[in-house]
Every structure is written in structure tokens, then in C-alpha cells.
Design a protein around this motif. Structure first.
Motif, PDB file in Angstrom:
ATOM      1  N   UNK A 226       0.795  -1.224   0.000  1.00  0.00           N
ATOM      2  CA  UNK A 226       0.000   0.000   0.000  1.00  0.00           C
ATOM      3  C   UNK A 226       0.829   1.277   0.000  1.00  0.00           C
ATOM      4  N   UNK A 227       2.143   1.190  -0.208  1.00  0.00           N
ATOM      5  CA  UNK A 227       2.976   2.386  -0.078  1.00  0.00           C
ATOM      6  C   UNK A 227       2.504   3.508  -1.004  1.00  0.00           C
ATOM      7  N   UNK A 228       2.394   3.206  -2.308  1.00  0.00           N
ATOM      8  CA  UNK A 228       2.002   4.249  -3.264  1.00  0.00           C
ATOM      9  C   UNK A 228       0.568   4.718  -3.024  1.00  0.00           C
ATOM     10  N   UNK A 229      -0.305   3.803  -2.618  1.00  0.00           N
ATOM     11  CA  UNK A 229      -1.687   4.191  -2.331  1.00  0.00           C
ATOM     12  C   UNK A 229      -1.751   5.149  -1.150  1.00  0.00           C
ATOM     13  N   UNK A 233      -2.960   9.002  -1.354  1.00  0.00           N
ATOM     14  CA  UNK A 233      -4.075   9.460  -0.518  1.00  0.00           C
ATOM     15  C   UNK A 233      -3.664  10.627   0.366  1.00  0.00           C
ATOM     16  N   UNK A 234      -2.498  10.542   0.988  1.00  0.00           N
ATOM     17  CA  UNK A 234      -2.050  11.640   1.840  1.00  0.00           C
ATOM     18  C   UNK A 234      -1.818  12.908   1.024  1.00  0.00           C
ATOM     19  N   UNK A 235      -1.290  12.758  -0.196  1.00  0.00           N
ATOM     20  CA  UNK A 235      -1.073  13.924  -1.053  1.00  0.00           C
ATOM     21  C   UNK A 235      -2.394  14.596  -1.400  1.00  0.00           C
ATOM     22  N   UNK A 236      -3.400  13.781  -1.758  1.00  0.00           N
ATOM     23  CA  UNK A 236      -4.699  14.334  -2.145  1.00  0.00           C
ATOM     24  C   UNK A 236      -5.392  14.999  -0.961  1.00  0.00           C
ATOM     25  N   UNK A 339     -12.614  13.116  -6.552  1.00  0.00           N
ATOM     26  CA  UNK A 339     -13.641  12.793  -5.546  1.00  0.00           C
ATOM     27  C   UNK A 339     -13.045  12.826  -4.144  1.00  0.00           C
ATOM     28  N   UNK A 340     -11.912  12.184  -3.967  1.00  0.00           N
ATOM     29  CA  UNK A 340     -11.270  12.201  -2.652  1.00  0.00           C
ATOM     30  C   UNK A 340     -10.834  13.608  -2.283  1.00  0.00           C
ATOM     31  N   UNK A 341     -10.526  14.414  -3.300  1.00  0.00           N
ATOM     32  CA  UNK A 341     -10.120  15.801  -3.057  1.00  0.00           C
ATOM     33  C   UNK A 341     -11.199  16.647  -2.426  1.00  0.00           C
ATOM     34  N   UNK A 342     -12.452  16.173  -2.490  1.00  0.00           N
ATOM     35  CA  UNK A 342     -13.535  16.917  -1.839  1.00  0.00           C
ATOM     36  C   UNK A 342     -13.368  16.938  -0.322  1.00  0.00           C
ATOM     37  N   UNK A 343     -12.589  15.989   0.208  1.00  0.00           N
ATOM     38  CA  UNK A 343     -12.319  15.990   1.644  1.00  0.00           C
ATOM     39  C   UNK A 343     -11.303  17.054   2.026  1.00  0.00           C
ATOM     40  N   UNK A 344     -10.570  17.534   1.041  1.00  0.00           N
ATOM     41  CA  UNK A 344      -9.612  18.608   1.275  1.00  0.00           C
ATOM     42  C   UNK A 344     -10.349  19.946   1.284  1.00  0.00           C
ATOM     43  N   UNK A 345      -9.894  20.916   2.064  1.00  0.00           N
ATOM     44  CA  UNK A 345     -10.599  22.205   2.140  1.00  0.00           C
ATOM     45  C   UNK A 345     -10.339  23.132   0.958  1.00  0.00           C
ATOM     46  N   UNK A 346      -9.407  22.776   0.065  1.00  0.00           N
ATOM     47  CA  UNK A 346      -9.027  23.680  -1.011  1.00  0.00           C
ATOM     48  C   UNK A 346     -10.051  23.654  -2.144  1.00  0.00           C
TER      49      UNK A 346
END
Length: 431
Positions: A226-229, A233-236, A339-346
Motif C-alpha cells: 500500500x505504499x504508493x496508495x 491518498x495523503x497527497x490528495x 472525488x477524494x479531493x472533496x475531503x480537502x478544504x481547497x
């Protein structure tokens, strides 16, 4: 004379590390004074921060030597006084850089927060890698003793320079494609050299193809790894879908092909449905192949075929439409990032002051600012926060948004984060 203390402190540290044969640290201290050629206040502050780290090295050395002398019953007070004085001199060597003479040589308008912030954040990302990873996580460490420290410092200064330039929104559109392409070139050059025999350029473990879909499809097939995953995920979560416009190792190709057409045309309405269908097909196939025990060679050939189809879309469709069709239609991870980026505030916001002039539409290569999107005052779901549109808006109606933060501050903080992550990932960009 204002530069003499800095140069002398660096020479003393270079001499100190030469006794241990730490070539990388020697290189760091011999090249650090050249950072002053940047002639920005953030660079002066960064140099001073590195000198404080050098002072800490003297303190640690003092502690070790005093302990040794005490154990064998030798006097240590004079040694402590000398090394303590050297540590103090190193800590304050950067202070003359802030005198009026040096400040007069700097630009009249010289905001330092973005550059220093990116420098410190990039260093903060790479120092734990240098300290904790075995084998070495920073590539220069694998070829030069203590070279990881030199690489971390160089990349941190690069992050500071990039964030400093990106404070001007007009520079985003000019610089982003270039540094993104440079990231991709470094990534694939390391891969090719590693496959050609320089195995130190490769990560330990099993090699996988450089196809973004494998970030998720690989673990689904293998049932692990899961390293790249986790990195994705942390980047997004930190910078939203900006992973797709700043950090993806293959997206820069799509960007380059799309720019072959000066004015992009709209993509078909079924694009988003096709994207979701491809995601289900790819991830479902990867999971089934793993559960059915299909061999790795067969799976690799299927993954390679999928990747080549994506490159073909770049060459044929992206060049024709001027839109990044691989990233917005074909790549499953693009769908996941948006889609996952929606969890980010930006967010990229379109303010009510927008005059519908249309200046932003032709610069967006993600088909996120069509005339209909602008009229609705909401960028399309394919927006990756690349920021190309921000610098061309004549009314400054397009801007980065962060809750309880002004648009200018939000843009500055975002650029600090992507510049630091871009520089840090550049140092470990390998498979």
C-alpha cells in the motif's frame, strides 16, 4: 564583510565533516554560501536556519567529546569552551545578512513567507526520510556518504525558489507545466537507468509498471503493498486533486500533448460516465485477477496494454482537442483524486464579480471552465486546482479558497504546499 561570518562558519563545518569522510555534508557546507546569490530575504533566512542546524552539530560533537574525555579521566573544560564558542559563532553567523547593507541589495518588495515556508516544509518532509529509511530514501545518499543531507538542502532551496515565484499568480501558468515536466523526466530517467543496471536508483521490493492506475489496481491484485496508495491518498488530502496537476509522473505528458492546440475544444458529455466505467472495469479486473491466481506476467502485460492505450489517447485525442483527455476521461486515479479531493478544504472559486469575459476558458486543459461552468460560477468536477486560470482573470474573480482565509493568503499557502511536496517527491521519485 557581511558575508565573511557565513562563509567562515561553512568552511569550519566542511572541515569538521571531512575528518569523518562525509562527502555529502562537505558539499552542503561548501555550496551553502552560493544560496545568497538568490538575493531574496527568504533565502537569507533559510541560510541562517541551516547554520543553526550546523550549530546543533557542534553542540552534539561537544557533548560526545566531553563524554569521552570524562570517561578516560582527561580534562574537558577547555575543549567545551572552544567548541561552545564555535557553536555560538555558527549560530549567529547569519545575523549580518540582515544588516542594512545587505537589505539594500534585495528587491524593494520582498515578501519572504512563501519561500521560507516552502523551504522549511520541504526540509521537514525529507529529513525524516534521511534519518529513518534503510536503505537510504534520498537517492544521493546511495552514491555519496551523507549525500542525502546535501540533496535535502538543495531541494529545499528549490522549493523555496519555486514558491517565491508562484506568489505572483501570473507565474503559475508559466512555471507549472515546466516543473511538472521536469518531475516526469527525472522520474522516468531514474527508472530507465535503474532498469539498465543502476539498481541503486530503484526502490527495494517488487518493481511495478509506471501506470497511475496501478496505484490502486496493484494492491487490489496483490492484496497488499500500500505504499504508493498511502502516498497518493495523503497527497490528495493535503492538496486536493492538485496531485493530478503537480505530482503525477505521467500527467505531464498529457499536458504537453494538449498544449499542441492553442485553443481547446469541449469534450463529449459522456466523458464522466466513461471515466467511471473505466474505473470499475480496471479495478474490478485487477481484483478478479488476483483472486483467480492469474500470474504476474499476464497481469503486467494487461497493465502495459492499458498504459499504452492511455499514451495513444494523449497522442491522438489530447493533441486534437487541446484537452487532457487521458487525465479527464481515461485515468481512474484522476476520478479518485477529484472525488477524494472533496475531503480537502481547497477549492477554486468563481466570485460574483465575474464578467463572463471568457479569458479563463481557453487556458483550462481539464475542461473544467466551459462557458456553462463559468455561467454557473462553479468549476466542473474535473478541476485539479492547477491554478492556470487564476493569473489570466482580469477581474481577479477566480481564486483559491480556504475557509476563513483571504484569497491571496489561500493561494500563497497552497503554492507553499505544492512546491514543497513537488520538491520532496522529486528527491525520492523512483519505483
Amino acid at each position: 564583510m557581511r558575508y565573511v561570518p557565513t562563509v567562515l562558519a561553512c568552511l569550519l563545518l566542511a572541515a569538521h565533516h571531512s575528518r569523518a569522510g562525509e562527502t555529502g555534508l562537505i558539499g552542503l557546507w561548501l555550496t551553502l554560501p552560493f544560496a545568497l546569490l538568490i538575493r531574496r530575504r527568504w533565502a537569507d533566512l533559510a541560510v541562517q536556519a541551516v547554520l543553526l542546524a550546523g550549530a546543533l552539530e557542534w553542540v552534539l560533537t561537544l557533548t560526545r567529546l566531553v563524554e569521552i574525555r570524562r570517561m578516560i579521566g582527561l580534562p574537558w573544560a577547555r575543549l567545551a569552551g572552544i567548541l561552545g564558542g564555535v557553536a555560538l559563532f555558527t549560530a549567529v553567523a547569519g545575523l549580518p545578512l540582515h544588516l542594512r547593507g545587505r537589505r539594500a541589495r534585495l528587491p524593494q518588495r520582498d515578501p519572504w513567507g512563501a519561500g521560507l515556508g516552502a523551504f522549511l516544509l520541504a526540509a521537514g518532509l525529507m529529513v525524516p526520510v534521511q534519518l529513518a529509511m534503510d536503505p537510504a530514501g534520498l537517492l544521493l545518499e546511495r552514491f555519496v556518504p551523507a549525500g542525502g543531507w546535501w540533496e535535502a538542502a538543495a531541494l529545499a532551496f528549490y522549493a523555496g525558489w519555486l514558491a517565491d515565484r508562484l506568489q505572483d499568480p501570473r507565474w503559475i501558468r508559466k512555471l507549472r507545466p515546466k516543473v511538472w515536466l521536469a518531475f516526469s523526466i527525472v522520474f522516468f530517467t531514474q527508472l530507465l537507468l535503474g532498469l539498465a543496471g543502476l539498481e541503486k536508483l530503484l526502490m527495494t521490493g517488487k518493481l511495478h509498471l509506471p501506470v497511475p492506475a496501478l496505484i490502486a489496481a496493484g494492491p487490489l491484485y496483490r492484496g497488499g503493498g500500500l505504499f504508493m496508495a498511502i502516498l497518493f491518498t495523503s497527497s490528495v488530502l493535503l492538496v486536493g486533486p492538485g496531485w493530478c496537476s503537480w505530482l503525477c509522473y505521467i500527467g505531464a505528458w498529457d499536458d504537453r500533448f494538449a498544449r499542441a492546440r492553442k485553443r481547446p475544444v469541449g469534450l463529449p458529455f459522456w466523458r464522466s460516465r466513461a471515466r467511471l466505467g473505466i474505473l470499475v472495469l480496471v479495478f474490478g479486473t485487477a481484483f478478479l485477477l488476483g483472486r483467480l491466481g492469474v500470474g504476474g506476467v499476464t497481469a503486467a502485460w494487461l497493465a502495459a496494454g492499458f498504459g499504452l492505450i492511455g499514451v495513444g489517447l494523449m497522442v491522438l485525442w489530447s493533441r486534437r482537442t487541446g484537452q487532457m483527455t487521458h487525465c479527464t476521461t481515461f485515468c481512474p486515479m484522476g476520478w479518485v483524486a477529484t472525488r477524494l479531493g472533496k475531503l480537502s478544504p481547497w477549492r477554486i472559486r468563481i466570485a460574483p464579480s465575474c464578467t463572463d469575459c471568457g479569458a479563463c476558458t481557453p487556458v483550462c486543459r481539464y475542461d473544467a471552465l466551459s462557458h456553462e461552468d463559468v455561467a454557473r460560477r462553479v468549476p466542473a468536477e474535473s478541476c485539479t486546482l492547477c491554478g492556470d486560470c487564476v493569473g489570466v482573470c482580469p477581474t481577479t474573480s477566480l481564486h483559491y479558497s480556504l475557509p476563513r482565509t483571504s484569497p491571496e493568503r489561500a493561494r500563497t499557502v497552497y503554492m507553499v504546499m505544492v512546491a514543497a511536496m513537488h520538491a520532496a517527491w522529486l528527491g525520492v521519485a523512483r519505483l
